[in-house]
Enzyme design. Structure first.
Site, PDB file in Angstrom:
ATOM      1  N   HIS A  20       0.808  -1.219   0.000  1.00  0.00           N
ATOM      2  CA  HIS A  20       0.000   0.000   0.000  1.00  0.00           C
ATOM      3  C   HIS A  20       0.844   1.274   0.000  1.00  0.00           C
ATOM      4  O   HIS A  20       0.334   2.362  -0.268  1.00  0.00           O
ATOM      5  CB  HIS A  20      -0.906   0.019   1.237  1.00  0.00           C
ATOM      6  CG  HIS A  20      -1.679  -1.246   1.419  1.00  0.00           C
ATOM      7  ND1 HIS A  20      -1.284  -2.231   2.307  1.00  0.00           N
ATOM      8  CD2 HIS A  20      -2.799  -1.702   0.823  1.00  0.00           C
ATOM      9  CE1 HIS A  20      -2.136  -3.241   2.247  1.00  0.00           C
ATOM     10  NE2 HIS A  20      -3.061  -2.949   1.360  1.00  0.00           N
ATOM     11  N   GLU A  44      -2.953   3.312   1.969  1.00  0.00           N
ATOM     12  CA  GLU A  44      -2.466   3.960   0.751  1.00  0.00           C
ATOM     13  C   GLU A  44      -2.587   5.479   0.847  1.00  0.00           C
ATOM     14  O   GLU A  44      -1.708   6.220   0.386  1.00  0.00           O
ATOM     15  CB  GLU A  44      -3.229   3.448  -0.470  1.00  0.00           C
ATOM     16  CG  GLU A  44      -2.690   4.014  -1.773  1.00  0.00           C
ATOM     17  CD  GLU A  44      -3.478   3.559  -2.991  1.00  0.00           C
ATOM     18  OE1 GLU A  44      -3.526   4.330  -3.973  1.00  0.00           O
ATOM     19  OE2 GLU A  44      -4.050   2.449  -2.961  1.00  0.00           O
ATOM     20  N   CYS A  94      -6.057   1.842 -10.561  1.00  0.00           N
ATOM     21  CA  CYS A  94      -5.205   0.873 -11.240  1.00  0.00           C
ATOM     22  C   CYS A  94      -6.014  -0.027 -12.169  1.00  0.00           C
ATOM     23  O   CYS A  94      -7.226  -0.202 -12.017  1.00  0.00           O
ATOM     24  CB  CYS A  94      -4.407   0.059 -10.224  1.00  0.00           C
ATOM     25  SG  CYS A  94      -5.300  -1.290  -9.457  1.00  0.00           S
ATOM     26  N   SER A 131      -6.514  -8.920  -3.657  1.00  0.00           N
ATOM     27  CA  SER A 131      -5.628  -9.516  -2.647  1.00  0.00           C
ATOM     28  C   SER A 131      -5.996 -10.959  -2.317  1.00  0.00           C
ATOM     29  O   SER A 131      -5.367 -11.573  -1.447  1.00  0.00           O
ATOM     30  CB  SER A 131      -5.667  -8.688  -1.352  1.00  0.00           C
ATOM     31  OG  SER A 131      -5.298  -7.352  -1.598  1.00  0.00           O
TER      32      SER A 131
END
Length: 319
Positions: A84, A136, A205, A277
């Protein structure tokens, strides 16, 4: 696939693709594993390397010790920073203590960090779209001097924002946000501040965007959707929201054992996806668990193919 007994009620599984691990998560996990190979156990990891209990527990069994702050790392022990990203003060502190460290920050998060530094150097104040308290966000704010960045979480925040110089603004975003929510906030900012500087390319992203698009592609055909991911995983929570906004009930689960089969009463077509994840082994675990109660017809719906891979930090390639 072994055919289940005919007495089981039928259910169709639509499995979204892409799903699960992204290149940044893959890289971060490999960094921890190779650090253990190189230095020997234990290797310390500041914060969860990625937001997934299964992954964290697996790395812990191999010799990783997870801590929240550097103060918990003994002198001389290697430490890995999570995917992160971390504030600049963290590697600086590690350097002061002569701790060997490896930075597993996702390169796409690092790109946002560099943009933040560049905008501040150009004299712009940054409006950062993200969720308060997320690692993040904390890491990105820690790249620039205090007061150089303002957090914007909602459209309402964007509408109420007061700035000193509207012609000296830039905006950046967290990489794991809702594509639709972010677009709505950006629309308000660009309307209110026409000269605001946009990021170079999309900050959200590719993996986040692709997984949301895949859920949208199956939502209309599903009676319900299960999202495999952690409750502190931003991109996983966004997948639940995407499904529900499409009118399809959705639930977040970490493991197959969390499935409430009463929730599947009347469900003929069930969607299944996993946050960035969550490893594929958990997807197969869920399919097997559902297969004990239903006669499954399984179909994968692919909306994109991901071929991105990130290089490892120097010094680990040979580990």
């Amino acid at each position: 696939m072994t055919q289940p007994p005919a007495t089981l009620p039928p259910i169709k599984l639509l499995i979204a693709a892409p799903r699960g691990f992204c290149a940044g998560v893959d890289r971060a996990i490999i960094i921890v594993e190779k650090a253990i190979e190189k230095y020997g156990a234990p290797v310390y990891v500041r914060h969860e390397i990625v937001h997934n209990k299964y992954v964290v527990d697996n790395l812990r069994a191999k010799g990783a010790i997870f801590v929240e702050e550097l103060d918990a790392v003994p002198d001389g022990k290697p430490v890995v920073f999570s995917a992160h990203g971390v504030p600049k003060s963290v590697p600086e502190r590690a350097g002061e203590r002569a701790l060997p460290y490896l930075d597993a920050t996702c390169p796409l998060v690092s790109k946002v960090h560099r943009q933040a530094e560049r905008q501040v150097e150009l004299g712009r104040h940054i409006l950062f779209i993200g969720h308060k308290g997320h690692p993040e966000v904390i890491g990105t704010f820690g790249q620039v001097p205090e007061g150089a960045m303002t957090l914007v979480e909602t459209v309402e925040d964007a509408e109420a924002l007061m700035v000193i110089d509207p012609d000296k603004l830039a905006f950046l975003t967290q990489t794991t946000l809702s594509v639709d929510d972010t677009a709505a906030i950006v629309a308000v900012l660009t309307h209110r501040f026409p000269t605001i500087e946009a990021p170079r390319g999309e900050d959200i992203c590719y993996a986040t965007s692709n997984r949301q698009a895949a859920v949208k592609a199956i939502a209309d055909e599903c009676d319900a959707i299960l999202v495999i991911g952690a409750p502190n995983s931003s991109n996983s929570l966004r997948l639940v929201e995407v499904a529900e906004r499409a009118g399809t009930p959705a639930r977040l689960i970490q493991r197959a054992t969390e499935i409430d089969f009463a929730w599947l009463d009347g469900v003929r077509t069930l969607g299944l996806t996993a946050g960035a994840s969550a490893p594929e082994i958990l997807v197969r675990e869920v399919v097997t668990h559902i297969g004990a109660r239903f006669a499954i017809t399984e179909e994968q719906v692919e909306t994109a193919r991901e071929r991105i891979a990130f290089k490892l930090p120097r010094g680990l390639e040979a580990a």
